[in-house]
Design a protein around this motif. Structure first.
Motif, mmCIF file in Angstrom:
data_model
loop_
_atom_site.group_PDB
_atom_site.id
_atom_site.type_symbol
_atom_site.label_atom_id
_atom_site.label_comp_id
_atom_site.label_asym_id
_atom_site.label_seq_id
_atom_site.Cartn_x
_atom_site.Cartn_y
_atom_site.Cartn_z
ATOM 1 N N ASP A 254 1.130 -5.902 -1.946
ATOM 2 C CA ASP A 254 1.068 -4.819 -1.368
ATOM 3 C C ASP A 254 2.597 -4.199 -1.896
ATOM 4 O OD1 ASP A 254 0.946 -2.248 -0.537
ATOM 5 O OD2 ASP A 254 0.033 -2.955 1.325
ATOM 6 N N GLU B 124 -1.022 -0.340 -11.325
ATOM 7 C CA GLU B 124 -2.303 -0.010 -10.715
ATOM 8 C C GLU B 124 -1.948 0.778 -9.405
ATOM 9 O OE1 GLU B 124 -5.454 -3.350 -12.434
ATOM 10 O OE2 GLU B 124 -4.611 -3.428 -10.365
ATOM 11 N N GLN B 125 -1.085 0.312 -8.636
ATOM 12 C CA GLN B 125 -0.713 0.732 -7.274
ATOM 13 C C GLN B 125 0.074 1.975 -7.305
ATOM 14 O OE1 GLN B 125 0.758 -2.221 -4.517
ATOM 15 N NE2 GLN B 125 -0.639 -3.736 -5.289
ATOM 16 N N THR B 126 0.713 2.310 -8.739
ATOM 17 C CA THR B 126 1.612 3.505 -8.710
ATOM 18 C C THR B 126 0.889 4.493 -9.365
ATOM 19 O OG1 THR B 126 2.451 2.238 -10.639
ATOM 20 C CG2 THR B 126 3.979 2.506 -8.581
ATOM 21 N N LYS C 253 3.593 -1.223 -1.785
ATOM 22 C CA LYS C 253 4.069 0.038 -1.250
ATOM 23 C C LYS C 253 5.390 0.466 -0.754
ATOM 24 C CE LYS C 253 -0.376 1.194 1.172
ATOM 25 N NZ LYS C 253 -1.034 0.045 1.426
#
Ligand code: FSO
Ligand code: SF4
Length: 495
Positions: free
Chosen positions: A297, A209-211, A299
């Protein structure tokens, strides 16, 4: 205090115990802290003082082989548990049968805890499982308990582990869908990428989802390979394929690779200088000097992948096929039963379990290669990397090699065995089904206890028997279950 005694995995020094430093790379101080943490969890289980399920599972997970090498994070966990530690040397120094049974119980619940943790993070209720774990940990500290009291608990651990596996199966399929047969590319495309290792599908989904839209591709490694079979994960177009081979190849395969690596669970090996700057850990995994992602997270991992940039050209590779969980296999149950009745399929081999670095594991490759063309090989866990790049052909319209998933998916193999037994109106032991299990760490111990709880007989275990099984306990396993060490591939092939 840096006194060390660890015999929890298959590669233990000299087949007895690691007492100076771990063959896995674990130092004496880390081993001592893991003992202190375990002792604190035992004390907390005995005092009934409200240790949360989450901390119980997270704490036990940190004591598994190839998970946590970081003294600082173990110190923090011990402080979080906040109990005086029960001295585990009371167990290590006990008579060999008591030590053997208490160790089986302790390592068994470490495996159960790992499975339960994965369900917990997906929002499932693990209270009953945790209550057994507390009972088992309390039993480890019972000063006068011997065979009579401990053996039933050891067997019960197999039952609770079956519950834990069933719950995880439900959690995974409800969260990500039923796995489907899937061909997975082993090539790496140009551009930035992250390789995700371990078993935690929840972490993988969060990372996907985050990438999304970042230009960073994601590849699975080791036990993450079966993730590609889940509709809820493969829907992400940037989940590209699988990187490398089995976990024990990582020091060689990660060296100089222009991508970031994220370890969600075991099996982490001490990283080499050629890639240590790009390895990240999360959850219970930790190693001194590596960047640990505390929350979820990711990041920093994404930034590292972008900084490294990836390859400029495609790195070629073949394919693997995965996704034959119980849903996919049992969807073909009718055809499989007919093929057995007509003689097209004569035998099933469950050749699976966890892999290790020690010599002798080529046995599993040789055995798989020797299986006849009218047999089916069911496999699961990382031991499959010993033979999953071989084309075994097809039988009765199905691939002969069926990858049922991670070690975490052992419930699927149990379900298939039960369904076959029902179709043929016999017991599992009467089926033309051979169990040849490779073991490495504590999750394999809990799976073995589950197979014994189910009454499955004549399991072959390798490449060697656990160091913590005393001669009397072994005699019990041989007399009651016919458990034996693997011999030669030719000798073990039931024709
Ligand atoms: Fe393998 Fe490692 Fe899955 Fe284990 S990656 S050896 S039993 O931790 O968990 O099969
Ligand atoms: Fe030795 Fe295995 Fe313990 Fe590591 S986990 S110290 S290799 S027994």
């Amino acid at each position: 205090m840096d006194k060390m005694f660890c015999m929890q995995c298959e590669q233990t020094a000299g087949g007895v115990a690691c007492t100076r430093s771990g063959v896995c790379g674990k130092g004496a101080s880390t081993a001592a802290l893991q003992d202190t943490l375990t002792g604190a969890l035992i004390s907390a289980s005995r005092d009934g003082g409200g240790l949360s399920d989450e901390l119980l599972l997270r704490g036990l997970f940190a004591t598994l082989t190839n998970v946590n090498f970081d003294d600082g994070s173990l110190d923090a966990l011990i402080a979080e548990v906040g109990r005086e530690s029960y001295d585990l040397y009371t167990v290590w120094d006990a008579d060999e049968d008591t030590r053997s049974l208490k160790t089986l119980l302790l390592l068994g619940v470490r495996g159960v805890a790992a499975y339960a943790y994965h369900s917990f993070v997906l929002g499932y209720d693990v209270a009953e499982i945790c209550s057994f774990i507390r009972k088992a940990l309390s039993a480890v500290a019972e000063p006068d308990w011997g065979l009579k009291e401990l053996l039933p608990l050891v067997m019960d651990c197999g039952r609770v582990n079956l519950d834990a596996l069933a719950l995880l199966d439900k959690a995974n399929t409800e969260s990500f869908g039923t796995p489907e047969p899937t061909v997975v590319s082993r090539a790496v495309e140009p551009g930035p990428f992250i390789v995700v290792s371990g078993h935690d599908l929840h972490d993988l989904r969060l990372l996907l989802e985050q990438t999304e839209g970042s230009g960073v591709n994601v590849y699975t490694h080791g036990e993450m390979l079966p993730a590609h079979g889940y509709p809820g994960l493969r829907k992400f177009a940037h989940l590209k394929g699988n990187f490398g081979g089995a976990w024990q190849e990582q020091q060689k395969e990660f060296d100089g690779v222009p991508g970031a690596f994220l370890f969600t669970t075991n099996c982490l090996m001490p990283p080499k200088a050629g890639y240590a700057d790009r390895v990240f850990t999360t959850a219970s995994v930790a190693y001194p000097g590596l960047w640990h992602i505390d929350g979820k997270d990711f990041k920093p991992v994404i930034a590292k992948a972008l900084e490294l940039g990836g390859y400029s050209e495609t790195q070629p590779g073949g394919t693997f096929t995965t996704g034959f969980g119980h849903g996919a296999v049992l969807a073909n149950a009718g055809a499989i039963v007919e093929a057995v009745k007509s003689g097209a399929i004569k035998r099933f081999y469950l050749i699976g379990g966890c892999d290790g670095a020690k010599e002798g594991r080529s046995y599993f490759t040789e055995l798989a290669k020797l299986t006849p063309a009218d047999s089916v090989i069911l496999t699961l866990a990382c031991g499959k990397y010993r033979f999953n790049d071989i084309d075994f052909g097809t039988v009765a319209g199905l691939p002969r090699l069926l990858d049922m998933g991670q070690c975490n998916d052992a419930y699927g193999a149990v379900k298939v065995a039960m369904a076959l037994a029902e179709a043929f109106e016999c017991g599992v032991n009467e089926l033309p089904l051979s169990f040849v299990i490779s073991w490495y760490e504590q999750k394999a111990v809990s799976i073995l206890l589950t197979l014994l709880y189910l009454g499955i007989k004549n399991i072959k275990l390798g490449p060697s028997l656990p160091a913590f099984v005393s001669p009397n306990v072994l005699k019990y396993l041989v007399d009651n279950f016919g458990v034996s060490a693997v011999s030669t591939p030719e000798g073990d092939l039931y024709k």
